[in-house]
Design a protein around this motif. Structure first.
Motif, PDB file in Angstrom:
ATOM      1  N   ARG A   1     -14.744  -2.877   5.022  1.00  0.00           N
ATOM      2  CA  ARG A   1     -13.806  -3.055   6.131  1.00  0.00           C
ATOM      3  C   ARG A   1     -12.457  -3.586   5.643  1.00  0.00           C
ATOM      4  O   ARG A   1     -11.404  -3.154   6.110  1.00  0.00           O
ATOM      5  CB  ARG A   1     -14.407  -4.008   7.160  1.00  0.00           C
ATOM      6  CG  ARG A   1     -13.451  -4.405   8.263  1.00  0.00           C
ATOM      7  CD  ARG A   1     -14.102  -5.309   9.285  1.00  0.00           C
ATOM      8  NE  ARG A   1     -13.115  -6.020  10.094  1.00  0.00           N
ATOM      9  CZ  ARG A   1     -13.417  -6.835  11.090  1.00  0.00           C
ATOM     10  NH1 ARG A   1     -14.673  -7.057  11.404  1.00  0.00           N
ATOM     11  NH2 ARG A   1     -12.455  -7.439  11.777  1.00  0.00           N
ATOM     12  N   ALA A   2     -12.478  -4.516   4.704  1.00  0.00           N
ATOM     13  CA  ALA A   2     -11.218  -5.083   4.210  1.00  0.00           C
ATOM     14  C   ALA A   2     -10.367  -4.023   3.513  1.00  0.00           C
ATOM     15  O   ALA A   2      -9.139  -4.068   3.573  1.00  0.00           O
ATOM     16  CB  ALA A   2     -11.506  -6.240   3.258  1.00  0.00           C
ATOM     17  N   ALA A   3     -11.011  -3.056   2.852  1.00  0.00           N
ATOM     18  CA  ALA A   3     -10.263  -1.982   2.200  1.00  0.00           C
ATOM     19  C   ALA A   3      -9.564  -1.097   3.228  1.00  0.00           C
ATOM     20  O   ALA A   3      -8.439  -0.641   3.001  1.00  0.00           O
ATOM     21  CB  ALA A   3     -11.200  -1.151   1.330  1.00  0.00           C
ATOM     22  N   VAL A   4     -10.209  -0.858   4.364  1.00  0.00           N
ATOM     23  CA  VAL A   4      -9.570  -0.077   5.430  1.00  0.00           C
ATOM     24  C   VAL A   4      -8.347  -0.826   5.951  1.00  0.00           C
ATOM     25  O   VAL A   4      -7.247  -0.280   6.047  1.00  0.00           O
ATOM     26  CB  VAL A   4     -10.539   0.191   6.599  1.00  0.00           C
ATOM     27  CG1 VAL A   4      -9.879   1.138   7.607  1.00  0.00           C
ATOM     28  CG2 VAL A   4     -11.849   0.772   6.120  1.00  0.00           C
ATOM     29  N   SER A   5      -8.525  -2.085   6.286  1.00  0.00           N
ATOM     30  CA  SER A   5      -7.461  -2.847   6.937  1.00  0.00           C
ATOM     31  C   SER A   5      -6.320  -3.190   5.990  1.00  0.00           C
ATOM     32  O   SER A   5      -5.214  -3.506   6.451  1.00  0.00           O
ATOM     33  CB  SER A   5      -8.035  -4.128   7.557  1.00  0.00           C
ATOM     34  OG  SER A   5      -8.635  -4.944   6.591  1.00  0.00           O
ATOM     35  N   PHE A   6      -6.532  -3.114   4.672  1.00  0.00           N
ATOM     36  CA  PHE A   6      -5.422  -3.390   3.751  1.00  0.00           C
ATOM     37  C   PHE A   6      -4.361  -2.305   3.830  1.00  0.00           C
ATOM     38  O   PHE A   6      -3.179  -2.560   3.618  1.00  0.00           O
ATOM     39  CB  PHE A   6      -5.929  -3.513   2.312  1.00  0.00           C
ATOM     40  CG  PHE A   6      -4.894  -4.047   1.364  1.00  0.00           C
ATOM     41  CD1 PHE A   6      -4.598  -5.395   1.317  1.00  0.00           C
ATOM     42  CD2 PHE A   6      -4.173  -3.189   0.547  1.00  0.00           C
ATOM     43  CE1 PHE A   6      -3.615  -5.890   0.467  1.00  0.00           C
ATOM     44  CE2 PHE A   6      -3.193  -3.670  -0.305  1.00  0.00           C
ATOM     45  CZ  PHE A   6      -2.919  -5.027  -0.348  1.00  0.00           C
TER      46      PHE A   6
ATOM     47  N   PRO B   1       0.811  -1.225   0.000  1.00  0.00           N
ATOM     48  CA  PRO B   1       0.000   0.000   0.000  1.00  0.00           C
ATOM     49  C   PRO B   1       0.841   1.271   0.000  1.00  0.00           C
ATOM     50  O   PRO B   1       0.502   2.242  -0.679  1.00  0.00           O
ATOM     51  CB  PRO B   1      -0.830  -0.115   1.279  1.00  0.00           C
ATOM     52  CG  PRO B   1      -0.874  -1.571   1.580  1.00  0.00           C
ATOM     53  CD  PRO B   1       0.438  -2.129   1.112  1.00  0.00           C
ATOM     54  N   GLU B   2       1.953   1.277   0.745  1.00  0.00           N
ATOM     55  CA  GLU B   2       2.796   2.473   0.803  1.00  0.00           C
ATOM     56  C   GLU B   2       3.355   2.827  -0.571  1.00  0.00           C
ATOM     57  O   GLU B   2       3.407   4.000  -0.959  1.00  0.00           O
ATOM     58  CB  GLU B   2       3.938   2.256   1.794  1.00  0.00           C
ATOM     59  CG  GLU B   2       4.861   3.459   1.925  1.00  0.00           C
ATOM     60  CD  GLU B   2       6.073   3.189   2.791  1.00  0.00           C
ATOM     61  OE1 GLU B   2       6.983   4.036   2.789  1.00  0.00           O
ATOM     62  OE2 GLU B   2       6.113   2.137   3.464  1.00  0.00           O
TER      63      GLU B   2
ATOM     64  N   GLN C   1     -12.399  -1.322  -5.611  1.00  0.00           N
ATOM     65  CA  GLN C   1     -12.458   0.132  -5.460  1.00  0.00           C
ATOM     66  C   GLN C   1     -11.387   0.752  -6.336  1.00  0.00           C
ATOM     67  O   GLN C   1     -10.301   0.185  -6.512  1.00  0.00           O
ATOM     68  CB  GLN C   1     -12.241   0.544  -3.998  1.00  0.00           C
ATOM     69  CG  GLN C   1     -12.471   2.028  -3.752  1.00  0.00           C
ATOM     70  CD  GLN C   1     -12.462   2.383  -2.274  1.00  0.00           C
ATOM     71  OE1 GLN C   1     -12.238   1.518  -1.420  1.00  0.00           O
ATOM     72  NE2 GLN C   1     -12.712   3.641  -1.947  1.00  0.00           N
ATOM     73  N   GLN C   2     -11.705   1.917  -6.890  1.00  0.00           N
ATOM     74  CA  GLN C   2     -10.770   2.582  -7.783  1.00  0.00           C
ATOM     75  C   GLN C   2     -10.894   4.080  -7.607  1.00  0.00           C
ATOM     76  O   GLN C   2     -11.992   4.623  -7.494  1.00  0.00           O
ATOM     77  CB  GLN C   2     -11.081   2.193  -9.240  1.00  0.00           C
ATOM     78  CG  GLN C   2     -10.086   2.693 -10.259  1.00  0.00           C
ATOM     79  CD  GLN C   2     -10.377   2.145 -11.645  1.00  0.00           C
ATOM     80  OE1 GLN C   2     -11.123   1.185 -11.800  1.00  0.00           O
ATOM     81  NE2 GLN C   2      -9.809   2.758 -12.656  1.00  0.00           N
ATOM     82  N   GLY C   3      -9.752   4.768  -7.549  1.00  0.00           N
ATOM     83  CA  GLY C   3      -9.780   6.217  -7.413  1.00  0.00           C
ATOM     84  C   GLY C   3      -8.436   6.765  -7.014  1.00  0.00           C
ATOM     85  O   GLY C   3      -7.438   6.044  -6.929  1.00  0.00           O
ATOM     86  N   ALA C   4      -8.390   8.074  -6.750  1.00  0.00           N
ATOM     87  CA  ALA C   4      -7.166   8.721  -6.290  1.00  0.00           C
ATOM     88  C   ALA C   4      -6.758   8.145  -4.936  1.00  0.00           C
ATOM     89  O   ALA C   4      -7.630   7.738  -4.156  1.00  0.00           O
ATOM     90  CB  ALA C   4      -7.393  10.226  -6.184  1.00  0.00           C
ATOM     91  N   PRO C   5      -5.463   8.081  -4.653  1.00  0.00           N
ATOM     92  CA  PRO C   5      -5.018   7.490  -3.380  1.00  0.00           C
ATOM     93  C   PRO C   5      -5.717   8.079  -2.160  1.00  0.00           C
ATOM     94  O   PRO C   5      -6.108   7.329  -1.249  1.00  0.00           O
ATOM     95  CB  PRO C   5      -3.514   7.787  -3.373  1.00  0.00           C
ATOM     96  CG  PRO C   5      -3.137   7.836  -4.818  1.00  0.00           C
ATOM     97  CD  PRO C   5      -4.315   8.449  -5.515  1.00  0.00           C
TER      98      PRO C   5
ATOM     99  N   VAL D   1      -9.287   6.614  -1.949  1.00  0.00           N
ATOM    100  CA  VAL D   1      -9.317   5.192  -1.605  1.00  0.00           C
ATOM    101  C   VAL D   1      -8.989   5.000  -0.121  1.00  0.00           C
ATOM    102  O   VAL D   1      -9.577   4.150   0.550  1.00  0.00           O
ATOM    103  CB  VAL D   1      -8.335   4.399  -2.495  1.00  0.00           C
ATOM    104  CG1 VAL D   1      -8.227   2.949  -2.052  1.00  0.00           C
ATOM    105  CG2 VAL D   1      -8.786   4.457  -3.957  1.00  0.00           C
ATOM    106  N   TYR D   2      -8.083   5.829   0.381  1.00  0.00           N
ATOM    107  CA  TYR D   2      -7.669   5.710   1.784  1.00  0.00           C
ATOM    108  C   TYR D   2      -8.728   6.260   2.738  1.00  0.00           C
ATOM    109  O   TYR D   2      -9.010   5.659   3.782  1.00  0.00           O
ATOM    110  CB  TYR D   2      -6.356   6.445   1.990  1.00  0.00           C
ATOM    111  CG  TYR D   2      -5.739   6.254   3.363  1.00  0.00           C
ATOM    112  CD1 TYR D   2      -4.922   5.157   3.629  1.00  0.00           C
ATOM    113  CD2 TYR D   2      -5.958   7.174   4.395  1.00  0.00           C
ATOM    114  CE1 TYR D   2      -4.347   4.974   4.883  1.00  0.00           C
ATOM    115  CE2 TYR D   2      -5.391   6.998   5.643  1.00  0.00           C
ATOM    116  CZ  TYR D   2      -4.585   5.904   5.884  1.00  0.00           C
ATOM    117  OH  TYR D   2      -4.027   5.718   7.123  1.00  0.00           O
TER     118      TYR D   2
END
Length: 355
Positions: free
Chosen positions: A226-231, A192-193, A212-216, A219-220
């Motif tokens: 929930r899985a998108a947050v924890s990734f 992710p970094e 999900q797709q979009g500007a960093p 997305v953040y």
């Protein structure tokens, strides 16, 4: 480049599932996801080294590949960079960069000099790969990939083999050069970094699909689930039930708009959005609209991580562990009672995950 509804299955398991993407000149898009989610397979299909089961690939408004028509990989105008660099050990740096170019030896040499000057390796033009460091080899691989002036660059975990001390500088240098060349870039990574650092747009992939797709930033800060947050980071999760568009917890009420009454929900927030306050004779800070109600916890462990400190609390209300991060050094002793609040504008409420 435009990718429309790509699918690919192995042994009845769909590893690429209806993937669509558009990438503009000079744009860096990161296909981000855990190992095995289908991102490298998607890259190989675009490169032409693997065939899709369905879907289309278009470049500059022209069809490059569907399930009937297929332009050969070498004629697609697409550059490739892989994790292992794949330099030819028996060729000099100049010949590696010029490999595959058309024209005379002098023309190939001139193009190699031009690119090696941009990556600050002109002094090594007559060296061989084994005489270079890993970071230098990576820059030679980049120069070779850019030599034919591809409109599109595909990069599969190209920085994962580099030492951490070199990685940031080489990533920044690579990004600058790709921008200078106005190349459309699709970068595959599981970090992710790296995606946040390099991408103009992130496509988050899971189990073969783009979820999900979009500007960093979007997305953040506006995760799909929930899985998108924890990734992207560690998370804390509170369990609650919705009643009248509100979820009641030990930290007070959280808004849950659009979620039906009696639905079990996960309230998800990152450790950096937990505020720590000292115990004042058995009581904590007064409730506020922005931070809600304070809940008491006891320090279990505190660690200094370099730029921040991580403190783990055993919470009174349910016995669970909650994590908080604090910039700089903050190392309260184990057993110390403290009060925690959670920023409401940094919390996400999702229907609870099974299990």
């Amino acid at each position: 480049m435009e990718i429309r509804n790509l699918t690919r299955s192995y042994d009845g398991r769909r590893v690429v599932d209806d993937v669509s993407l558009s990438i503009l000149p000079g744009q860096v898009t990161c296909l981000l996801g855990p190992s095995g989610c289908g991102k490298s397979t998607t890259l190989r299909i675009i490169a032409g080294v693997e065939m899709q089961d369905s879907g289309e690939i278009w470049v500059d408004g022209k069809l490059v590949c569907d399930t009937v028509f297929r332009v050969p990989p070498e004629r697609r105008g697409i550059g490739l960079m892989f994790q292992d660099f794949a330099l030819f050990p028996h060729l000099s740096v100049a010949d590696n960069v010029g490999f595959g170019l058309k024209g005379s030896r002098e023309q190939k040499r001139a193009r190699a000099e031009e690119l090696l000057r941009k990556v600050d390796l002109l002094r090594h033009i007559d060296a061989f790969p084994h005489e270079l460091s890993g970071g230098e080899q990576q820059r030679v691989a980049l120069a070779r990939a850019l030599a034919p002036e591809p409109a599109i660059m595909l990069m599969d975990e190209p920085f994962s083999g580099l030492d951490n001390r070199l990685r940031d500088g080489i990533r920044d240098e690579t990004l600058r050069l790709l921008k200078d060349e106005n190349t459309a870039v699709l970068l595959v990574t599981h970090e992710p970094e790296e995606a946040m650092r390099m991408a103009d747009e992130i496509a988050l992939m899971r189990r073969g699909r783009i979820v999900q797709q979009g500007a960093p930033y979007n997305v953040y800060t506006r995760p799909a689930d929930r899985a998108a947050v924890s990734f992207f980071s560690d998370v804390n999760v509170l369990k609650a039930r919705v009643d009248g568009a509100l979820a009641e917890t030990a930290f007070g009420q959280f808004l849950a708009p659009g979620i039906a009454d009696h639905t079990e929900v996960d309230i998800v927030f990152r450790p950096q959005h937990v505020r720590i306050d000292f115990d004042r004779g058995g009581s904590g800070p007064l409730p506020t609209p922005s931070d809600g109600v304070a809940a008491r916890g006891v320090v279990e462990r505190a660690r200094f991580l370099g730029q921040e400190s991580l403190v783990e609390f055993r919470m009174d209300f349910d016995g669970g562990v909650l994590k908080a991060t604090v910039p700089g050094v903050f190392l309260p002793k184990a057993g110390k009672a403290m009060w925690l609040t959670v920023r409401r504008d940094r919390c996400f409420v999702f229907p609870a995950q099974a299990g």
